[in-house]
Design an enzyme around this catalytic site. Structure first.
Site, short mmCIF file in Angstrom:
data_model
loop_
_atom_site.label_atom_id
_atom_site.label_comp_id
_atom_site.label_asym_id
_atom_site.label_seq_id
_atom_site.Cartn_x
_atom_site.Cartn_y
_atom_site.Cartn_z
N GLY A 71 0.83 -1.20 0.00
CA GLY A 71 0.00 0.00 0.00
C GLY A 71 0.87 1.25 0.00
O GLY A 71 0.56 2.24 -0.67
N SER A 72 1.96 1.21 0.75
CA SER A 72 2.84 2.38 0.81
C SER A 72 3.41 2.70 -0.56
O SER A 72 3.46 3.87 -0.96
CB SER A 72 3.99 2.13 1.80
OG SER A 72 3.48 1.91 3.09
N ASN A 151 -7.75 4.30 8.94
CA ASN A 151 -7.23 3.09 9.58
C ASN A 151 -7.35 3.12 11.10
O ASN A 151 -7.42 2.08 11.73
CB ASN A 151 -5.76 2.87 9.17
CG ASN A 151 -4.92 4.11 9.29
OD1 ASN A 151 -5.16 5.11 8.61
ND2 ASN A 151 -3.94 4.07 10.17
N GLN A 179 -7.91 0.44 3.65
CA GLN A 179 -8.79 -0.07 4.71
C GLN A 179 -10.23 -0.28 4.24
O GLN A 179 -11.07 -0.73 5.03
CB GLN A 179 -8.78 0.87 5.92
CG GLN A 179 -7.47 0.89 6.69
CD GLN A 179 -7.12 -0.44 7.36
OE1 GLN A 179 -7.95 -1.35 7.46
NE2 GLN A 179 -5.89 -0.56 7.83
N THR A 237 10.46 -7.78 -11.61
CA THR A 237 9.85 -9.09 -11.84
C THR A 237 8.69 -9.31 -10.87
O THR A 237 8.82 -9.04 -9.68
CB THR A 237 10.91 -10.19 -11.70
OG1 THR A 237 11.94 -9.93 -12.65
CG2 THR A 237 10.32 -11.56 -11.96
N CYS A 325 5.14 5.29 19.79
CA CYS A 325 6.11 5.45 20.86
C CYS A 325 7.44 5.80 20.25
O CYS A 325 8.17 4.95 19.77
CB CYS A 325 6.21 4.15 21.64
SG CYS A 325 7.13 4.31 23.15
C1 LIG Z 1 -1.67 -0.31 6.09
C2 LIG Z 1 -2.06 0.90 5.35
C3 LIG Z 1 -1.25 1.44 4.33
C4 LIG Z 1 0.10 0.86 4.00
O1 LIG Z 1 0.02 -0.39 3.40
P1 LIG Z 1 1.30 -1.36 3.44
O2 LIG Z 1 0.95 -2.46 2.51
O3 LIG Z 1 1.45 -1.82 4.85
O4 LIG Z 1 2.46 -0.55 2.99
C5 LIG Z 1 -1.68 2.55 3.66
N1 LIG Z 1 -2.86 3.12 3.96
C6 LIG Z 1 -3.68 2.65 4.91
C7 LIG Z 1 -4.97 3.33 5.18
C8 LIG Z 1 -3.30 1.53 5.64
O5 LIG Z 1 -4.10 1.07 6.60
#
Ligand SMILES: *Cc1c(COP(=O)(O)O)cnc(C)c1O
Length: 402
Positions: A71-72, A151, A179, A237, A325
């Site tokens: 996701g990042s 999230n 999410q 790949t 933290c």
């Molecule tokens: C977990 C999350 C991400 C990041 O996804 P990853 O696959 O862990 O990099 C981005 N946006 C939201 C809202 C998330 O909950």
């Protein structure tokens, strides 16, 4: 000890059916999908089948799906890719104060190198003001990025309306739907978004695989350059087994979502009702907003969320807090700060995020363990004794306890 996992917004276990379909692509079909010989054929077909399943879940064309590592990465590709493709057109981004760090941190970093970013406010329920969004748009605006569901609180934003506003102003619109995907029906054609990010490990696929929906005709510059993979939009790949797993998770989401949602809505309702009945001075963050069905962020006044989490962990219960933290200090969640939660409540929040394997017994365990635990922690809080006349007046050291 019974183990109860209530942290599905951090990551989910891989669905057993997902594991099963992945194994052949680790054992036998290990070829490179780009190879023209026999070893590449099976993996290539598997990647394209995975793509079809993602496209089916989103209601888009297979050519509009780009596989990523996370996701990042998807969020970075969407944001930096759009800015780069629109160089010369403008340097202004609009996002919100409650985005996931993958968007929030990216925008903060872009601000440091000269981009202009507007971070929209949210109200006490975590909702943005569409008028503020409209008036933030300038001739320099090239991207609006607003998450589908938060999230930390589960609050769902009015994505279709936001996409409409972006369209009116001819601004590209991205939504981080990490999410939302797999939890609520998401149809990219109906929403009319330009770019959408999803991540496998948040809905029962493995970590290390995700996807971006990129509407045909929307221009982005690739983030990762190299070979001609993913139609020149993302080199590298392919993670074949991961993509197969992601496809399966999409198929399962389509099949099970409705039943799952009923189950999660009921369990969350039971948790929230039980907590409110048994524990005084609690607040459910975002309760009045539309939320994804699995997430409950509960503020416990007069206690540290971290203390609750450590004590729950000792009872086998895994949950989380929005606070990070960092370097010996507890930083309150930027999401709750943006929602205007009073200082004395900011540190006492716990996020429970439920998943498909949770059962009534799990919630019963929390409802049995939590009230005495919170009462014991409060009895050590001078603020609590000052407010209620209960408890003792001892010095409670609020240091980072990790
Ligand atoms: C977990 C999350 C991400 C990041 O996804 P990853 O696959 O862990 O990099 C981005 N946006 C939201 C809202 C998330 O909950």
């Amino acid at each position: 000890m019974k183990k109860v996992y209530l942290d599905h917004n951090a990551t989910t276990p891989v669905h057993p059916e997902v594991v099963d379909v992945m194994i052949p692509y680790l054992k036998e079909e290990w070829g490179n999908p780009s190879s023209i010989h026999w070893a590449g054929r099976g993996p290539r077909k598997a990647v394209e089948e995975g793509r079809e399943k993602v496209a089916d879940l989103l209601n888009c064309d297979v050519s509009e799906v780009i596989f990523t590592s996370s996701g990042s990465e998807g969020d970075n590709l969407a944001i930096k890719g759009v800015l780069e493709a629109n160089r010369g057109k403008g340097n202004h981004i609009i996002t919100t104060k409650v985005e996931h760090p993958a968007v929030y941190g990216t925008c903060k970093a872009l601000e440091k190198i000269g981009y202009k970013v507007t971070f929209l406010d949210v109200d006490g329920d975590g909702m943005i003001d569409l008028d503020q969004l409209r008036s933030a748009i300038t001739s320099e605006t090239v991207l609006i990025s607003v998450m589908y569901a938060n999230n930390e609180t589960g609050v769902i934003f009015p994505i279709k309306e936001i996409a409409g506003i972006a369209r009116e102003h001819k601004v590209t619109f991205h939504t981080d739907a990490v999410q939302g995907i797999g939890k609520v029906p998401i149809d990219v054609k109906d929403l009319n978004v330009d770019i959408l990010t999803l991540s496998g490990h948040k809905f029962y696929a493995p970590k290390g695989v995700g996807a971006v929906y990129l509407k045909r005709g929307v221009r982005i510059q690739p983030l990762i350059q190299g070979g001609h993979h993913e139609r020149n939009r993302r080199a590298g790949t392919e993670n074949v087994a991961g993509i197969v797993g992601l496809g399966k998770a999409c198929e399962i989401a389509r099949r099970d979502m409705e039943r799952e949602n009923e189950h999660l809505t009921r369990l969350r309702g039971k948790l929230e009702k039980g907590v409110q009945e048994r524990i005084p001075f609690v607040r459910i963050h975002g309760q009045n907003a539309k939320r994804i069905p699995n997430t409950s962020n509960i503020g416990f006044n007069f206690v540290e969320g971290e203390s609750i989490l450590l004590n729950l962990d000792m009872k086998g219960i895994a949950a989380s807090s929005g606070s990070a933290c960092t370097s010996g200090t507890l930083e309150p969640s930027h999401v709750l700060v943006a929602m205007g939660i009073p200082l004395e409540e900011l540190h006492g929040s716990v996020r429970f995020s439920l998943g498909r394997d949770n059962v009534d017994d799990d919630i019963d365990l929390v409802l049995n363990e939590l009230p005495p635990l919170v009462e014991r922690l409060r009895s050590m809080s001078p603020l609590y004794s000052a407010a209620t006349g209960k408890g003792v007046d001892i010095n409670f050291d609020t240091v980072c306890k990790h």
